[in-house]
Design a protein around this motif. Structure first.
Motif, PDB file in Angstrom:
ATOM      1  N   UNK A  92       0.959  -1.348  -0.029  1.00 55.62           N
ATOM      2  CA  UNK A  92       0.031  -0.046  -0.050  1.00 55.62           C
ATOM      3  C   UNK A  92       0.667   1.449  -0.110  1.00 55.62           C
ATOM      4  N   UNK A  93       2.059   1.274   0.510  1.00 59.49           N
ATOM      5  CA  UNK A  93       2.788   2.253   0.556  1.00 59.49           C
ATOM      6  C   UNK A  93       3.407   2.596  -0.831  1.00 59.49           C
ATOM      7  N   UNK A  94       3.715   1.706  -1.593  1.00 59.09           N
ATOM      8  CA  UNK A  94       4.087   1.857  -2.910  1.00 59.09           C
ATOM      9  C   UNK A  94       2.968   2.367  -3.933  1.00 59.09           C
ATOM     10  N   UNK A  95       1.813   1.862  -3.578  1.00 58.14           N
ATOM     11  CA  UNK A  95       0.546   2.099  -4.428  1.00 58.14           C
ATOM     12  C   UNK A  95       0.317   3.678  -4.065  1.00 58.14           C
ATOM     13  N   UNK A  96       0.531   4.086  -3.053  1.00 55.20           N
ATOM     14  CA  UNK A  96       0.111   5.615  -2.484  1.00 55.20           C
ATOM     15  C   UNK A  96       1.018   6.377  -3.425  1.00 55.20           C
ATOM     16  N   UNK A  97       2.414   6.044  -3.237  1.00 55.88           N
ATOM     17  CA  UNK A  97       3.232   6.989  -3.948  1.00 55.88           C
ATOM     18  C   UNK A  97       3.250   6.847  -5.462  1.00 55.88           C
TER      19      UNK A  97
END
Ligand code: SAH
Ligand code: DHB
Ligand code: MG
Length: 221
Positions: A92-97
């Motif tokens: 989810x952190x990658x997806x947010x960026x």
């Protein structure tokens, strides 16, 4: 020595074929600031993906492994008006960026980031009747490549391209001493490409800022 030469030549080629791009660079800076791993495709590989998409007139693209949206920006930009891309990301952190970077690139309406393990998203996409996709780029966890190929084949159509990153991995693909789950996945993936009469495949070995690796390119017939 080799790496220095590769970097020097990469710089020479990039000046000509992948010149500085403020949006792509801002996206990389955003990813770095967020502490994401710097494992996006090299600029010359991004330009190859974009060229392949344009060459086949791709209108629909599926990517497995988004990270911060670097390759998705190259691919999303290569689509014609009305073109659509879906990219799958487990972290989810990658997806947010990635969402932030794709919005900066003006691609928020073109590229949809779907969060979750790809092996959960892919059956859902198939059940929803998504696709067919004209180009499918596989670039997530390497042990998953054989399964991703099966889904890619289901979601493709004749004329589609299936492209995969990291199929050489510093030569370990052909080194019997190397046998971790990732390399085993890559070998099974390449074996499945080779054995599939529906596919015409070539593999390009690559050198550059990301070291020595390779990209497979398969045409669905
Ligand atoms: N294509 C990107 C780089 C992808 S790096 C680019 O070139 O810009 C690989 C990504 O795959 C990472 O962000 C990682 O979190 C993601 N990933 C790993 N396992 C996954 C899985 N099972 N499903 C979906 N994404 C996964
Ligand atoms: C890794 C993953 C990639 O997709 C890549 O291009 C390089 C490294 C990794 O998981 O280490
Ligand atoms: Mg990769």
């Amino acid at each position: 020595m080799a790496q220095d030469t590769w970097n020097q030549v990469d710089g020479y080629l990039r000046e000509r074929f992948a010149p500085p791009d403020a949006v792509l660079e801002a996206g990389l800076a955003e990813a770095q600031a967020a502490g994401l791993p710097e494992i996006e495709v090299a600029p010359m590989a991004g330009s190859l993906l974009a060229l392949l998409a344009r060459a086949i007139g791709a209108r629909t693209v599926l990517e497995i492994g988004t990270l911060a949206g670097y390759s998705a920006t190259w691919l999303g930009r290569s689509l014609p008006p009305g073109g659509r891309m879906i990219t799958l990301e487990a972290d989810p952190r990658h997806a947010a960026v990635a969402r932030k970077n794709l919005a900066r690139a003006g691609l928020a309406e073109v590229v949809q980031v779907i969060e979750g393990p790809a092996l959960e998203s892919l059956p859902r996409l198939a059940a929803e009747g998504a696709g067919p996709f004209d180009l499918i780029f596989i670039d997530a966890n390497k042990d998953g490549y054989p399964a991703y190929l099966e889904w890619a084949l289901r979601l493709a159509q004749p004329g589609s391209l299936i492209v995969a990153d990291n199929v050489v991995r510093d030569g370990s693909v052909a080194d019997p001493q190397q046998d971790d789950a990732g390399i085993q996945g890559i070998r099974r993936f390449l074996d499945a490409l080779a054995a599939n009469p529906r596919l015409q495949t070539s593999v390009v070995q690559t050198v550059g800022p990301k070291g020595y690796d390779g990209i497979s390119i398969s045409l669905v017939r």
